[in-house]
Design a protein around this motif. Sequence first.
Motif, PDB file in Angstrom:
ATOM      1  N   UNK A  33     -24.109   2.551  14.494  1.00  0.00           N
ATOM      2  CA  UNK A  33     -23.857   3.891  13.970  1.00  0.00           C
ATOM      3  C   UNK A  33     -23.988   3.970  12.447  1.00  0.00           C
ATOM      4  N   UNK A  34     -24.505   5.107  11.924  1.00  0.00           N
ATOM      5  CA  UNK A  34     -24.753   5.291  10.485  1.00  0.00           C
ATOM      6  C   UNK A  34     -23.495   5.135   9.624  1.00  0.00           C
ATOM      7  N   UNK A  35     -22.331   5.505  10.183  1.00  0.00           N
ATOM      8  CA  UNK A  35     -21.087   5.439   9.408  1.00  0.00           C
ATOM      9  C   UNK A  35     -20.833   4.033   8.860  1.00  0.00           C
ATOM     10  N   UNK A  36     -21.327   3.022   9.574  1.00  0.00           N
ATOM     11  CA  UNK A  36     -21.057   1.638   9.192  1.00  0.00           C
ATOM     12  C   UNK A  36     -22.191   1.005   8.394  1.00  0.00           C
ATOM     13  N   UNK A  37     -23.226   1.790   8.092  1.00  0.00           N
ATOM     14  CA  UNK A  37     -24.384   1.206   7.397  1.00  0.00           C
ATOM     15  C   UNK A  37     -24.033   0.628   6.018  1.00  0.00           C
ATOM     16  N   UNK A  38     -23.096   1.228   5.217  1.00  0.00           N
ATOM     17  CA  UNK A  38     -22.742   0.588   3.939  1.00  0.00           C
ATOM     18  C   UNK A  38     -22.176  -0.825   4.129  1.00  0.00           C
ATOM     19  N   UNK A  39     -21.393  -1.011   5.201  1.00  0.00           N
ATOM     20  CA  UNK A  39     -20.826  -2.335   5.460  1.00  0.00           C
ATOM     21  C   UNK A  39     -21.909  -3.302   5.935  1.00  0.00           C
ATOM     22  N   UNK A  40     -22.837  -2.820   6.750  1.00  0.00           N
ATOM     23  CA  UNK A  40     -23.938  -3.689   7.196  1.00  0.00           C
ATOM     24  C   UNK A  40     -24.810  -4.092   5.999  1.00  0.00           C
ATOM     25  N   UNK A  41     -25.047  -3.128   5.080  1.00  0.00           N
ATOM     26  CA  UNK A  41     -25.838  -3.447   3.884  1.00  0.00           C
ATOM     27  C   UNK A  41     -25.124  -4.491   3.030  1.00  0.00           C
ATOM     28  N   UNK A  42     -23.785  -4.384   2.966  1.00  0.00           N
ATOM     29  CA  UNK A  42     -23.006  -5.375   2.213  1.00  0.00           C
ATOM     30  C   UNK A  42     -23.227  -6.772   2.793  1.00  0.00           C
ATOM     31  N   UNK A  43     -23.206  -6.890   4.117  1.00  0.00           N
ATOM     32  CA  UNK A  43     -23.413  -8.198   4.745  1.00  0.00           C
ATOM     33  C   UNK A  43     -24.806  -8.732   4.450  1.00  0.00           C
ATOM     34  N   UNK A  44     -25.787  -7.837   4.436  1.00  0.00           N
ATOM     35  CA  UNK A  44     -27.169  -8.273   4.247  1.00  0.00           C
ATOM     36  C   UNK A  44     -27.449  -8.722   2.810  1.00  0.00           C
ATOM     37  N   UNK A  45     -26.505  -8.476   1.906  1.00  0.00           N
ATOM     38  CA  UNK A  45     -26.665  -8.998   0.539  1.00  0.00           C
ATOM     39  C   UNK A  45     -26.556 -10.521   0.520  1.00  0.00           C
ATOM     40  N   UNK A  46     -25.924 -11.070   1.549  1.00  0.00           N
ATOM     41  CA  UNK A  46     -25.794 -12.521   1.673  1.00  0.00           C
ATOM     42  C   UNK A  46     -27.040 -13.064   2.368  1.00  0.00           C
ATOM     43  N   UNK A  47     -27.682 -14.062   1.752  1.00  0.00           N
ATOM     44  CA  UNK A  47     -28.928 -14.613   2.307  1.00  0.00           C
ATOM     45  C   UNK A  47     -28.768 -15.071   3.750  1.00  0.00           C
ATOM     46  N   UNK A  48     -27.566 -15.587   4.076  1.00  0.00           N
ATOM     47  CA  UNK A  48     -27.340 -16.107   5.429  1.00  0.00           C
ATOM     48  C   UNK A  48     -27.560 -15.026   6.481  1.00  0.00           C
TER      49      UNK A  48
ATOM     50  N   UNK B 137     -29.327 -12.138   5.935  1.00  0.00           N
ATOM     51  CA  UNK B 137     -30.475 -11.291   5.624  1.00  0.00           C
ATOM     52  C   UNK B 137     -31.392 -11.087   6.820  1.00  0.00           C
ATOM     53  N   UNK B 138     -31.743 -12.180   7.497  1.00  0.00           N
ATOM     54  CA  UNK B 138     -32.657 -12.081   8.640  1.00  0.00           C
ATOM     55  C   UNK B 138     -31.919 -11.859   9.955  1.00  0.00           C
ATOM     56  N   UNK B 139     -30.623 -12.216   9.955  1.00  0.00           N
ATOM     57  CA  UNK B 139     -29.870 -12.158  11.213  1.00  0.00           C
ATOM     58  C   UNK B 139     -29.325 -10.766  11.509  1.00  0.00           C
ATOM     59  N   UNK B 140     -29.115  -9.960  10.441  1.00  0.00           N
ATOM     60  CA  UNK B 140     -28.551  -8.619  10.627  1.00  0.00           C
ATOM     61  C   UNK B 140     -29.577  -7.585  10.188  1.00  0.00           C
ATOM     62  N   UNK B 141     -29.995  -6.758  11.105  1.00  0.00           N
ATOM     63  CA  UNK B 141     -30.947  -5.683  10.799  1.00  0.00           C
ATOM     64  C   UNK B 141     -30.187  -4.372  10.714  1.00  0.00           C
ATOM     65  N   UNK B 142     -30.550  -3.548   9.732  1.00  0.00           N
ATOM     66  CA  UNK B 142     -29.865  -2.256   9.592  1.00  0.00           C
ATOM     67  C   UNK B 142     -30.697  -1.169  10.267  1.00  0.00           C
TER      68      UNK B 142
ATOM     69  N   UNK C 137     -17.690   3.320   0.942  1.00  0.00           N
ATOM     70  CA  UNK C 137     -18.252   2.286   1.821  1.00  0.00           C
ATOM     71  C   UNK C 137     -17.375   2.016   3.048  1.00  0.00           C
ATOM     72  N   UNK C 138     -16.132   2.510   3.025  1.00  0.00           N
ATOM     73  CA  UNK C 138     -15.264   2.294   4.188  1.00  0.00           C
ATOM     74  C   UNK C 138     -15.420   3.441   5.177  1.00  0.00           C
ATOM     75  N   UNK C 139     -15.394   3.149   6.475  1.00  0.00           N
ATOM     76  CA  UNK C 139     -15.480   4.227   7.472  1.00  0.00           C
ATOM     77  C   UNK C 139     -14.260   5.141   7.403  1.00  0.00           C
TER      78      UNK C 139
END
Length: 686
Positions: free
Chosen positions: A664-679, A681-686, A178-180
Amino acid sequence: MSEKLLQPVTAVKGIGAERAQELSALRIQTVLDLLEHFPYRYEDYRVRDLAEAEEGEKITIIGRVYGEPAARFFGKKKSKLSVKVVVDNVVVTAIWFNRHFLKNQLQAGREIMLSGKFERSRLQLVVSEHHFMDTGKVPVQEGSIQPVYSTVASVQVKQIRKWIATALEQFGDEIDEILPGFLLQKYRLMTRREAIRNIHYPASIHDGKQGRRRLAFEELLLFQLKMQAYHAVNRQTTSGIPQKIAMDRVGEFVHALPFPLTNAQKRVVKEILTDMRAQYSMNRLLQGDVGSGKTVVAAIALFAAVSAGFQGALMVPTEILAEQHYGSLRELLEPWGIEVALLSGSATVRQRRDILAGLQSGMTNVVVGTHALIQEDVYFDRLGLVITDEQHRFGVEQRRILREKGLQPDVLFMTATPIPRTLAITAFGDMDVSTIDELPAGRKPIETYFVRHAMLDRVLSFVRKELEKGRQAYVISPLIEESEKLDLQNAIDVHTQLTHYFGGEFKVGLMHGRLPSREKDEVMQQFSRNEIHVLVSTTVVEVGVNVPNASVMVIYDAERFGLAQLHQLRGRVGRGAEQSYCILIADPKSEVGKERMRIMTETNDGFEVARRDLELRGPGDFFGTKQSGLPEFKIADVVQDYRMLEVAREEAAALIGSKRFWKEPEYSPLRRYLRQDEYFLEKIKD
């Protein structure tokens, strides 16, 4: 994240429904939870050379039984079995407790493997595990490093080891990175898959440490990523009030102060005013040691808000502190035509009505108060700045209510409890942190001494000499009345003793938390006017009392107080031009109590005291409550890993601030991690 890792833990061979229920007590629900149930230490079963072993270390050795074993019995069930074992031409005494039945097996010349605590000074090994080499069976742990896990009564460590080994065999290839790549390279980190394998089953202690290092960094980075993202998103979605501050007028106000600002004060004032003029709402923590000049910084910020056409509010935890701030702010602000009001629980009905009318109409510019400020009937005309002092004493909900009384006002939290940087960026990761790390010029360091109770007469003789010079003294006791359970000095008894000791020569006052507010205020006013020469008190004077003429602080049973509290109490003296003293009277029995006394006599630096306090108590107890906002980390330790935490924060801030991170795709695991938080969820699009 692989879906297979999110399966129930029953997907691991050998774990049925009953075992899964037992594992749930360890917060293990899924395959991933099991793989992330990390060991807290290792047992090293690799055979060691005695010459390399240190005192008290757990080691494994192989030797031959020499001579006859001897057994001693203590009562019906307790026993001690000992025998000589020759290891590399050195005779070691092996000892077993409550294992007397082994006596017949310990035959001379028989080869045996022993693991246990080595007492080098006595060439003695207290055996925890043993294995006879002629049985033909090789123990699982022989020559290996075995992980030790936290467990529950119904589950043994050996079972957890077996299940984790099975889980790694079944699902190890499902562990994704999950880390770049640039972070792995920059900090020479193992991949996530390697780290999880190495932390559970390291080939060497070094490999285990490297696995832990990688996983601890990941945990801290993910936490800081969430904090930095929250900060960034909050700024984007929360439109604050850009205050048009009259900077020339603020400059005149600062120039007219009766003393020059320190460089640290100038720095934090600049940071605060920059925030107040920005488009987003300020969310800043101002921390500074006792006497570092936070009140003046607060006054400048309030003056700036009023110069921009807004009102300011200062909320404090106690009435004594509210009255002191009210007096200080009136003195500084009213000559400039700024109306300051005090709103506390002891205000009369008429006083309260007049103050509320002034706030609602805008006639009152600044209000100082306790939690009375957040009551429903308090309305502001144009609230632009909210300051809370000793902010960790207020709940999050209380601060939110006050903030919502204005249209997203700027918020400044102040604390005189120095918080180690490690904790500040953990507990307050969503805030900007300003630190006043410099005391005003001319302040003399307080001389601190630790004495035993047997030296009380000498202490009182010293206090008398200071009183004869016209100075005053505090005497602090941990209890109000006598306690049958605790043999401690209590305030009422101490007051009686000192009244008798000083006779009619010096007046001794008494203050504690059970006194009505008016009586407390009257006692403090008398002490401020030097009508009371010695003030006997409980810790109610810990925060906010300012009597520059007081030069001595005596603390009875000082080992009963925490370091932060002792430092706060010490800060009540040393506020005038004369040399001040803090005398700690204690007979500490524990090592922690003795260490506290050592630390207090070694340093006056509140941030150093706080750092040492953190080491002694650990992060969970630092704020004194479980509502401290500190996260529970699986493997990271904010005390041990403080440098790693700072690096993680810097990297997280850089990631959140870069456009590449969001695209960039390399950071998508980290973006998905953030989107696990309800806060998010709508503010960050992957």
